[in-house]
Design an enzyme around this catalytic site. Structure first.
Site, mmCIF file in Angstrom:
data_model
loop_
_atom_site.group_PDB
_atom_site.id
_atom_site.type_symbol
_atom_site.label_atom_id
_atom_site.label_comp_id
_atom_site.label_asym_id
_atom_site.label_seq_id
_atom_site.Cartn_x
_atom_site.Cartn_y
_atom_site.Cartn_z
ATOM 1 N N CYS A 29 2.129 6.111 -3.144
ATOM 2 C CA CYS A 29 1.334 7.331 -3.273
ATOM 3 C C CYS A 29 2.254 8.542 -3.494
ATOM 4 O O CYS A 29 2.837 8.665 -4.565
ATOM 5 C CB CYS A 29 0.435 7.503 -2.048
ATOM 6 S SG CYS A 29 -0.847 8.737 -2.271
ATOM 7 N N HIS A 57 -2.355 2.097 -1.112
ATOM 8 C CA HIS A 57 -1.550 2.096 0.116
ATOM 9 C C HIS A 57 -1.482 0.708 0.739
ATOM 10 O O HIS A 57 -2.287 0.379 1.613
ATOM 11 C CB HIS A 57 -2.161 3.058 1.133
ATOM 12 C CG HIS A 57 -1.923 4.498 0.829
ATOM 13 N ND1 HIS A 57 -0.887 5.215 1.387
ATOM 14 C CD2 HIS A 57 -2.577 5.358 0.018
ATOM 15 C CE1 HIS A 57 -0.926 6.466 0.941
ATOM 16 N NE2 HIS A 57 -1.942 6.586 0.113
ATOM 17 N N GLU A 67 0.467 -0.300 2.914
ATOM 18 C CA GLU A 67 0.749 -0.210 4.359
ATOM 19 C C GLU A 67 -0.528 -0.014 5.159
ATOM 20 O O GLU A 67 -0.529 -0.166 6.379
ATOM 21 C CB GLU A 67 1.769 0.910 4.631
ATOM 22 C CG GLU A 67 1.218 2.330 4.686
ATOM 23 C CD GLU A 67 0.941 2.939 3.308
ATOM 24 O OE1 GLU A 67 0.774 2.192 2.322
ATOM 25 O OE2 GLU A 67 0.861 4.187 3.230
#
Lengths: 109, 782, 225
Positions: free
Chosen positions: C84, C194, C196
């Site tokens: 990002c 994302h 994560e």
């Protein structure tokens, strides 16, 4: 005691990225206009353009939204480099440096 | 909430609405005693300048008495802000003292920057809700953004890391271009601040009602988490300790905001006139400030910490000194300024954002400054703690203001309200929803009514709004918006085993119908949301948004509402740990609906068993739980039909509903239920449709027995009802007291009555429900 | 294997990246003002709003002292993942081709999206199931991938597009539905989604894990060699 940069994020993280310090008495004030490159979709510009007829303003087209950066600089010769390296992303943005005026000598440091 | 213990003398104020409340102990508003000398001469006598600042003549006389002389400009500015409704709660404090604030989990109650409760594993959760209504009405993007910024500072001021934001928004009907603009900008502002600072916005609510047309409401709630030992209070201690101002430079932002913006009615022409004092938010600055403050606290370098909010330095310094029973010297010449020519009084009341005030022992100062430099956070020693009990404002070596702290913080007169139940209708009859009247008429087919309700602005999908918020940063969010009735946040990243649940609620129209029962319903609704995810309530915070309390009928609304809040909390065993009031929300057209927004935080021992609202499993049984007695009067359907508000709501058996909530919560915690959803706006049929939509699966439901008023049973509203699903044996368990009414499965919602005409049946594809539910907010946002 | 996560002022998803990295190896913070990568085996430039995203996303962060080290590390073949805002920073730094523009819809969008893994032979996707879709959230205002047409052709021709938004899932109007690209050497990868935030079933999905696991596989092989 003051530990820092102002709310604008300051001079950037690198410290030594380029000539620093305020414009001295011999410095000039300059304006840099940054706008989306021709042909790049500019949704902000489109949004403005779409909003205008609702307010009664017709016949407006070609709206592009960019940004204006004002600065005081001791050596205006490095401005193009500053634009290329930081103020604009040449891949997506054009920039234009506006004719600079000398800084008024009374300008506080 | 009262920001200090009940020490202030309460002057007799027989008439709350009197323009000039009497001074205490019959003190006549005489000219100042000649004794006592002003640090600097009073500003050239401007007759009644205190009135322009929002102080009454009697309050002014009281200030003169406390000082023994006329206040100078700096002092008057400080008093006018500290004695405003916003800071002193002078019309609400006496009522708020009736709320239950004790509880075994309570770590910090009303009076600190935020309330805090123990959640086990050595962790505490801090939370608070606060209004930013007036700034948002003037400039919705910045008003909402700085509302979020302010509530975040309240939470990290006590040492808690902000982990979630929720918001409660009210606007006029979406037919109004202004309402659409306010919504779009307020949502963008909330997102801008919360997203940029890395705190997830996990929930909230939005209602559109005509009485909010001129006074929108923007309430923001923040939750923070801290190891118990990191909690810090705001009391200054240790004379000689240094006062350090952290964060942004001080400008003219929000000068006069607290007293002029927050405590006066908005009138014509205000929008333009008040624009210059709007505060501008800088989430990047606050992100650095947040990380820096938490690091300073972790390193145990601070004696006290306080945020700067309404009334800026004045309020923060005075509160710190007051809580520590000490004095403070502030040197305005040492405050970093954004505009060089600021007057001392401007510096003292500026509401520039992203600033914090801390108290540091002199020997720790170098370390504090070094860490601030590392975070690129400005830090300036601007004063010191004294033992003289006075707030002294210095400008280099000149004293420009000198007032007793106690007078500033604790001695604002408190006013008894003069409530009177209104004899006439306070609110206009809601305008009939033109676009859908045929579908809403009493003789319309229920399926058409259901589709129209699903598309109604107060019920339609909120996706277009919540997608503008980062709801997942920090990796705690295990129930995102629209997945469950409450947001659920796991505590795994903090070393905890459980999860927190949080919800924020208030249906102002129902409170307007009946402030006492409507407020009870609000608390019950919020608690029901927690029960649906399997959480036990830990503590409550609130934001009381009302009209002008000096008017008897508003005083009545406020009094009844607070009575309902207290009764509901006592019945549910929930402590009120903090809150906020926003009064004077009225314009020429009248007051807002009374809107006591309630935020509730609960705990789930097992994060794996967090509930959701959507039907989950084909073949599961569906059951109705609770003493649900729906009525059409005061419902969303009645509003859309253009029916007047009833004079009262149905009685709710709070004890019985509390028992049902506990049994639903218990069943969810045991893992017996696949889903749970409480019945709210739009009634049973809408709740059922929401369960189908959230689960992406259909249901077949048959309403048993004789139903007196089928339309009321489908779309009527009232507290206490839940729709749950799960294995049939679990739903038949006696302790749940559920009535099994159907089965999960297929791609349709089929709704029939055991004993009623077949014309009342609904038979709709999930896709039809979804099409109705989606699109309304998208269209409003443009 | 040890992964370093850069922390700029204004980084928001650094903590999340650290937790995700800790699932596949050791993880530690790399401070923006340091000129030292502390011997890590791979670098993650995380999401957030570095330097407030003022001026232009990623424009100021790329000049942070740590970024000089990251650029050197990348030139030497080290694995660098930009997520990002990190993707934006890597584009600004010239480590990845193209740029990120404001979303077509202009608004911030936080949404679970489906991604097609285009290449599974790279250091960042070798552990991803071929032909399967990944469900990973996006959340950004400035995620519309852009490069001139010729550069896009070249990028696709050399297999530089690793992830695409599945049909109907492009949240920002990205050119050719591009969600993530790698450099020519294949050791620098940036993506707008994302991963994560897709490593825990409770928070939504575990589909992001394969990207981190790929990095471990490759970095681990280098370590073993």
């Amino acid at each position: 005691m003051s530990a820092s940069a102002g709310p604008s994020g300051g001079a950037g993280p690198s410290g030594g990225a380029g000539p620093s310090g305020g414009a001295g008495p011999s410095g000039v004030r300059a304006r840099v206009l940054v706008r989306p490159k021709e042909g790049i979709l500019d949704p902000q510009g489109q949004a403005v353009e779409r909003a205008l007829p609702a307010l009664g303003f017709t016949g407006v087209s070609g709206v592009r939204v960019g940004r204006l950066i004002e600065l005081e600089i001791a050596d205006p010769a490095v401005l193009p480099e500053i634009c290329e390296r930081l103020l604009a992303n040449p891949l997506i943005e054009d920039y234009e440096i506006e004719p600079a005026n000398p800084v008024a000598p009374t300008q506080p440091a | 909430m009262p920001s200090s213990p009940p020490e202030a003398p309460v002057p007799p104020a027989p008439s709350g609405q009197a323009p000039v409340p009497p001074a205490p102990s019959g003190q006549a508003p005489t000219p100042p005693a000649p004794s006592g000398e002003a640090p600097t001469p009073p500003a050239p006598a401007i007759a009644f300048r205190h009135r322009a600042l929002g102080l009454t003549d009697a309050e002014h006389a009281l200030i003169v008495e406390k000082l023994g002389r006329e206040p100078n400009e700096v002092e008057l500015a400080m008093f006018s802000l500290m004695w405003s409704e916003h800071c002193a709660y002078k019309h609400s404090k006496l009522l708020l003292r009736t709320l239950p604030t004790e509880g075994e989990r309570v770590v910090m109650g009303p009076g600190e920057n935020a309330g805090a409760v123990d959640v086990g594993d050595g962790l505490v959760v801090a939370f608070k809700v606060e209004s930013h209504n007036h700034p948002s009405a003037v400039e919705p993007f910045q008003g909402a953004a700085t509302g979020v910024g302010g509530i975040l500072r309240d939470v990290f001021a006590i040492g808690a890391r902000p982990i979630a934001v929720l918001d409660s928004l009210r606007f006029g009907e979406p037919e109004s271009a202004r309402s659409r603009y306010l919504l779009e900008q307020a949502v963008a502002g909330i997102g801008h601040y919360g997203n940029s600072i890395g705190v997830p916005t996990v929930g909230g609510e939005i209602y559109f009602e005509a009485p909010y047309e001129r006074n929108c409401l923007v309430n923001a709630m923040c939750l923070g988490i801290a190891p118990r030992e990191r909690l810090i209070r705001s009391a200054a201690s240790g004379p000689g300790n240094v006062l350090v101002l952290l964060g942004a430079a001080t400008g003219r932002d929000g000068i006069g905001g607290a007293s002029v913006l927050a405590s006066a009615q908005l009138d014509e022409g205000d929008q333009a006139a008040k624009r210059p004092s709007v505060q501008i938010g800088d989430p990047f600055e606050e992100k650095k400030l947040l990380e820096c403050c938490l690091e300073l606290l972790d390193a145990e370098l601070l004696v006290a910490l306080q945020d700067l909010g309404a009334a800026g330095l004045t309020s923060s310094a005075a509160e710190m000194a007051s809580k520590g029973g000490l004095g403070i010297d502030v040197d305005v010449a040492r405050v970093p300024l954004r505009e060089a020519d600021m007057e001392p009084f401007e510096i003292m009341v500026s509401e520039s954002q992203e600033r914090m005030l801390c108290v540091v022992a002199p020997k720790r100062l170098p370390d504090v400054l070094a860490r601030c430099a590392r975070w690129d956070v400005r830090a300036s020693a601007i004063g010191e703690i004294t033992d003289c009990g006075r707030l002294r404002v210095l400008q280099a070596d000149k004293v420009v203001g000198d007032v007793p702290v106690v007078a500033l913080v604790d001695e604002c007169p408190l006013y008894e309200l003069a409530p009177e139940r209104p004899t006439e209708r306070l609110y206009p009859v809601p305008r009939q929803a033109a676009s859908m009247d045929s579908a809403l008429a009493p003789d319309a087919a229920p399926r058409d009514t259901l589709l129209a309700l699903l598309a109604a602005p107060n019920i339609a999908s909120r996706r277009a709004v919540f997608e503008q918020y980062d709801s997942i940063v920090q990796s705690r969010t295990i129930r995102r918006p629209a997945i469950a009735d409450a947001a659920v946040l796991q505590l795994a990243p903090d070393g905890g085993s459980g999860a927190l649940a949080v919800a924020i609620d208030c249906n102002g129209r129902r409170v307007a119908c009946d402030p006492y029962r409507g407020t009870i319903e609000t608390v019950l609704e919020c608690a029901a949301n927690l029960a649906c995810v399997g959480a036990e309530p830990l503590g409550l915070t609130n934001c009381l948004n009302f009209g002008n309390p000096e008017k008897p009928h508003i005083a009545w609304q406020l009094t009844e509402s607070v009575r309902g809040l207290g009764d509901a909390c006592r019945a549910l065993g929930i402590a009120v740990v903090g809150g906020n009031v926003s009064l004077y929300n009225e314009a020429d057209e009248g007051p807002i609906y009374p809107t006591p927004v309630v935020g509730l935080v609960g705990l789930l021992p097992d994060r794996l068993r967090a509930g959701g609202l959507g039907f989950a499993q084909a073949g599961d049984a569906i059951a109705l739980v609770g003493p649900f007695a729906p009525r059409l009067a005061g419902s969303e359907l009645a509003k859309l039909r253009g029916e007047p508000l009833p004079d009262e709501l149905g009685h709710a058996d709070v004890e019985a509903i509390a028992r049902v909530q506990r049994s639903v919560g218990d069943a969810m915690r045991r893992g017996s239920l696949s889903s749970a959803h409480d019945i709210a706006e739009g009634g049973f049929a809408v709740a059922l449709a929401e369960c189908c939509l959230a689960g992406g699966i259909g249901a077949s439901v048959r309403i048993p027995g004789r139903v007196e008023d089928p339309i009321a049973s489908l779309f009527g509203e009232g507290p206490g009802g839940f729709i749950v699903s799960g294995p049939i044996e679990a739903l038949r368990a006696r302790e749940l007291g559920a009535v099994v009414i159907g089965t999960v499965g297929s791609t349709r919602l089929e709704l029939t009555f055991e004993r009623a005409e077949t014309s009342l049946e609904c038979n709709l594809e999930i896709a039809e429900l979804a099409a109705a539910h989606t699109g309304t907010l998208e269209a409003i946002l443009g | 294997m040890r992964l370093g996560v850069v922390r700029f002022p204004g980084s928001c998803d650094d903590g999340d990246a650290l937790r995700a990295a800790a699932i596949v190896g050791d993880a530690e913070v790399l401070w923006h003002g340091d000129r030292d990568l502390r011997g890590v085996d791979g670098v993650i430039v995380p999401g957030g709003f570095s330097y407030g995203d003022y001026l232009r996303v990623g424009a100021i962060a790329r000049f942070a002292p740590i970024m000089g080290e990251v650029e050197r590390f990348a030139r030497d073949g080290g694995l660098v993942l930009g997520i990002c805002n990190g993707f934006q920073v890597l584009c600004e730094a010239g480590l990845l081709p193209g740029a990120l523009l404001p979303n077509e819809g202009l608004r911030f969008v936080c949404r679970q999206v489906e991604l097609d893994v285009v290449e599974t032979s790279t250091a960042f996707t070798c552990d991803c199931p071929a032909g399967e879709r990944l469900s990973i959230p996006v959340k950004h205002t400035t995620g519309r991938y852009f490069a001139p047409e010729a550069q896009l052709d070249e990028l696709e021709a050399r297999g530089g597009v690793l992830l695409r938004y599945a049909p109907g899932h492009n949240p920002n109007g990205a050119a050719r539905s591009i969600a993530g690209v790698c450099n020519e050497a294949g050791n620098v990868f940036g993506l707008m989604p994302h991963p994560e935030h897709a490593v825990d079933p409770l928070t939504g999905s575990t589909d992001g894990l394969c990207l981190f696991a790929s990095m471990r596989k490759v970095a681990g092989a280098v370590l073993a060699a």
